[in-house]
Design an enzyme around this catalytic site. Structure first.
Site, mmCIF file in Angstrom:
data_model
loop_
_atom_site.group_PDB
_atom_site.id
_atom_site.type_symbol
_atom_site.label_atom_id
_atom_site.label_comp_id
_atom_site.label_asym_id
_atom_site.label_seq_id
_atom_site.Cartn_x
_atom_site.Cartn_y
_atom_site.Cartn_z
ATOM 1 N N CYS A 155 5.905 48.740 7.771
ATOM 2 C CA CYS A 155 6.302 49.190 6.423
ATOM 3 C C CYS A 155 5.820 48.290 5.280
ATOM 4 C CB CYS A 155 7.812 49.386 6.361
ATOM 5 S SG CYS A 155 8.384 50.515 7.641
ATOM 6 N N HIS B 291 10.606 49.329 -0.769
ATOM 7 C CA HIS B 291 10.294 50.244 0.346
ATOM 8 C C HIS B 291 11.431 51.254 0.501
ATOM 9 C CE1 HIS B 291 9.400 51.934 4.140
ATOM 10 N NE2 HIS B 291 10.197 51.165 4.850
ATOM 11 N N ASN C 82 11.429 57.973 4.782
ATOM 12 C CA ASN C 82 10.728 56.703 4.957
ATOM 13 C C ASN C 82 9.308 56.983 5.471
ATOM 14 O OD1 ASN C 82 9.726 54.291 5.958
ATOM 15 N ND2 ASN C 82 11.618 53.692 6.982
HETATM 16 O O1 UT7 Z 1 11.276 51.251 7.616
HETATM 17 C C1 UT7 Z 1 11.774 50.420 8.619
HETATM 18 C C2 UT7 Z 1 13.072 49.911 8.267
HETATM 19 N N1 UT7 Z 1 14.114 50.842 8.678
HETATM 20 C C3 UT7 Z 1 15.278 50.766 8.107
HETATM 21 O O2 UT7 Z 1 15.407 49.993 7.190
HETATM 22 C C4 UT7 Z 1 16.458 51.579 8.623
HETATM 23 C C5 UT7 Z 1 17.671 50.685 8.664
HETATM 24 N N2 UT7 Z 1 18.874 51.311 9.193
HETATM 25 C C6 UT7 Z 1 19.507 52.338 8.601
HETATM 26 O O3 UT7 Z 1 19.081 52.815 7.589
HETATM 27 C C7 UT7 Z 1 20.829 52.816 9.189
HETATM 28 O O4 UT7 Z 1 21.257 51.897 10.166
HETATM 29 C C8 UT7 Z 1 20.756 54.233 9.802
HETATM 30 C C9 UT7 Z 1 20.631 55.255 8.696
HETATM 31 C C10 UT7 Z 1 19.557 54.308 10.731
HETATM 32 C C11 UT7 Z 1 22.022 54.535 10.590
HETATM 33 O O5 UT7 Z 1 23.191 54.419 9.778
HETATM 34 P P1 UT7 Z 1 24.508 53.752 10.366
HETATM 35 O O6 UT7 Z 1 25.558 53.895 9.330
HETATM 36 O O7 UT7 Z 1 24.140 52.369 10.816
HETATM 37 O O8 UT7 Z 1 24.891 54.715 11.569
HETATM 38 P P2 UT7 Z 1 24.967 54.385 13.126
HETATM 39 O O9 UT7 Z 1 23.588 54.302 13.704
HETATM 40 O O10 UT7 Z 1 25.872 53.239 13.387
HETATM 41 O O11 UT7 Z 1 25.675 55.714 13.659
HETATM 42 C C12 UT7 Z 1 27.005 56.044 13.289
HETATM 43 C C13 UT7 Z 1 27.386 57.353 13.964
HETATM 44 C C14 UT7 Z 1 27.145 57.356 15.461
HETATM 45 O O12 UT7 Z 1 28.190 58.122 16.062
HETATM 46 P P3 UT7 Z 1 29.430 57.376 16.790
HETATM 47 O O13 UT7 Z 1 28.813 56.531 17.852
HETATM 48 O O14 UT7 Z 1 30.091 56.564 15.714
HETATM 49 O O15 UT7 Z 1 30.237 58.519 17.287
HETATM 50 C C15 UT7 Z 1 25.858 58.120 15.624
HETATM 51 O O16 UT7 Z 1 25.747 58.772 16.864
HETATM 52 O O17 UT7 Z 1 26.593 58.416 13.436
HETATM 53 C C16 UT7 Z 1 25.947 59.133 14.511
HETATM 54 N N3 UT7 Z 1 24.649 59.582 14.053
HETATM 55 C C17 UT7 Z 1 24.436 60.789 13.506
HETATM 56 N N4 UT7 Z 1 25.241 61.833 13.262
HETATM 57 C C18 UT7 Z 1 24.721 62.909 12.685
HETATM 58 C C19 UT7 Z 1 23.477 58.895 14.060
HETATM 59 N N5 UT7 Z 1 22.506 59.638 13.520
HETATM 60 C C20 UT7 Z 1 23.061 60.821 13.167
HETATM 61 C C21 UT7 Z 1 22.581 61.986 12.557
HETATM 62 N N6 UT7 Z 1 23.423 63.004 12.335
HETATM 63 N N7 UT7 Z 1 21.282 62.121 12.183
#
Ligand code: UT7
Length: 315
Positions: A108, A242, A272
């Site tokens: 990125c 970014h 992204n």
């Molecule tokens: O360009 C490279 C750099 N990349 C980044 O900077 C990305 C950095 N990370 C992020 O932006 C965030 O961590 C994410 C957007 C990827 C994820 O957000 P989060 O608040 O950390 O969510 P999580 O991964 O902890 O997931 C929370 C819950 C989970 O369910 P449980 O285990 O709590 O029941 C996931 O299974 O949300 C669920 N989940 C979804 N639900 C509906 C994960 N993705 C989805 C989805 N739709 N697309």
């Protein structure tokens, strides 16, 4: 060096969060509040090298530069359908020029790594005009059944033409090597000599850890580069961050204590797009007439590696 012109090109297919919910257990209520993304452009029948060349042509036109004037092309790209030749060779071919080029894979922050590299060529007196093209298709890297990654990304290309000048005020590149936080692995052609076990993997991201890395590293890098260049956060006209997640941008903004009008975003309609994200944002702001001479732009990006980079550029 100084910036002469910008360009960008996007795949025509735009996919909304609602479109994704037809085949994935996800919805706009989850995606938008957590990321700021409503839709993204996704490659369907296009080739990435065509988008790269289109962005390059627009940047050359904006710069009033003929392709024949180019001394060097730097392409930032993580993956495309051609293993070889390089994307910069393909772009040169499409532009009908014969200057040399490099491909860099810095994920990125690639646009900023490319600017830093171009600056070294200018400082060495080896070039007068350089084209940087960042072209990415992360939607061909993700597992489309993994809702935690595939909803985040979009494809596209952004380009910029640079000439001689003293407008790049500073760059800061940094690494915190950690290959398990964000990766994709491919299996190469079979060989009668290979004895090790090999396994391909689509893009895997430890989202929360990358999130923390992004906010803390970018905030640190920006404070550090402003200190070094003697510019205060208030003197910065725009922070070009970014576009990975609106909450990451908001975290950085809060750490810097700067008002949100200095943080242009386009993640809502793009998701992204890896290293293409910063130059696409730059081009959209340029074409919207947001910049005036003397404006100070601070770029900051972070991603796989883990790598991060920051640059200060005067418009
Ligand atoms: O360009 C490279 C750099 N990349 C980044 O900077 C990305 C950095 N990370 C992020 O932006 C965030 O961590 C994410 C957007 C990827 C994820 O957000 P989060 O608040 O950390 O969510 P999580 O991964 O902890 O997931 C929370 C819950 C989970 O369910 P449980 O285990 O709590 O029941 C996931 O299974 O949300 C669920 N989940 C979804 N639900 C509906 C994960 N993705 C989805 C989805 N739709 N697309």
């Amino acid at each position: 060096m100084k910036l002469l012109g910008t360009g960008s090109a996007l795949p025509k297919k735009q996919v909304t969060n609602d479109d994704l919910s037809h085949f994935l257990d996800t919805n706009d209520e989850w995606i938008f509040p957590r990321t700021g993304i409503k839709s993204r452009h996704i490659i369907s029948d296009e080739n990435l090298e065509d988008l790269a060349a289109e962005a390059a042509r627009k940047a050359l036109a904006d710069a009033g530069t003929d392709a024949s004037e180019l001394d060097l092309i730097i392409c930032s790209n993580v993956v495309n359908e051609n293993v070889t030749p390089s994307l910069s060779s393909l772009v040169a071919h499409k532009l009908g020029v014969s200057c040399p080029g490099y491909d860099i894979n810095c994920a990125c922050p690639g646009f900023i790594f490319a600017m830093d590299m171009a600056d070294s060529f200018f400082c060495a007196g080896k070039v007068k005009k350089v084209l940087i093209v960042c072209a990415e298709e992360p939607t061909r890297m993700v597992d489309w059944t993994d809702r935690s990654t595939c909803v985040l990304f979009g494809d596209g290309a952004g380009a910029a033409v640079f000439g001689e000048g003293d407008k790049l005020k500073g760059t800061r590149l940094s690494a915190q090597p950690d290959p398990d936080k964000l990766y994709e692995r491919q299996v190469l052609q079979p060989s009668p000599y290979v004895t090790k076990e090999e396994k391909a993997s689509p893009l895997v991201m430890r989202g929360r850890e990358v999130f923390r890395f992004a906010v803390s590293t970018s905030s640190r890098d920006i404070k550090d580069i402003l200190d070094k260049t003697g510019i205060s956060p208030d003197q910065v006209s725009y922070y070009m961050i970014h576009q990975a997640n609106l909450r990451i941008i908001e975290g950085i903004r809060e750490n810097l204590g700067v008002s949100s009008d200095k943080f242009p975003t386009n993640i809502r309609d793009h998701g992204n797009s890896s290293s293409a994200s910063c130059p696409i944002l730059l081009d959209e702001c340029n074409r919207a007439g947001m910049f005036k001479e003397g404006d100070i732009l601070v770029f900051s990006a972070f991603g796989a590696g883990l790598l991060s980079a920051t640059a200060v550029l005067e418009w």
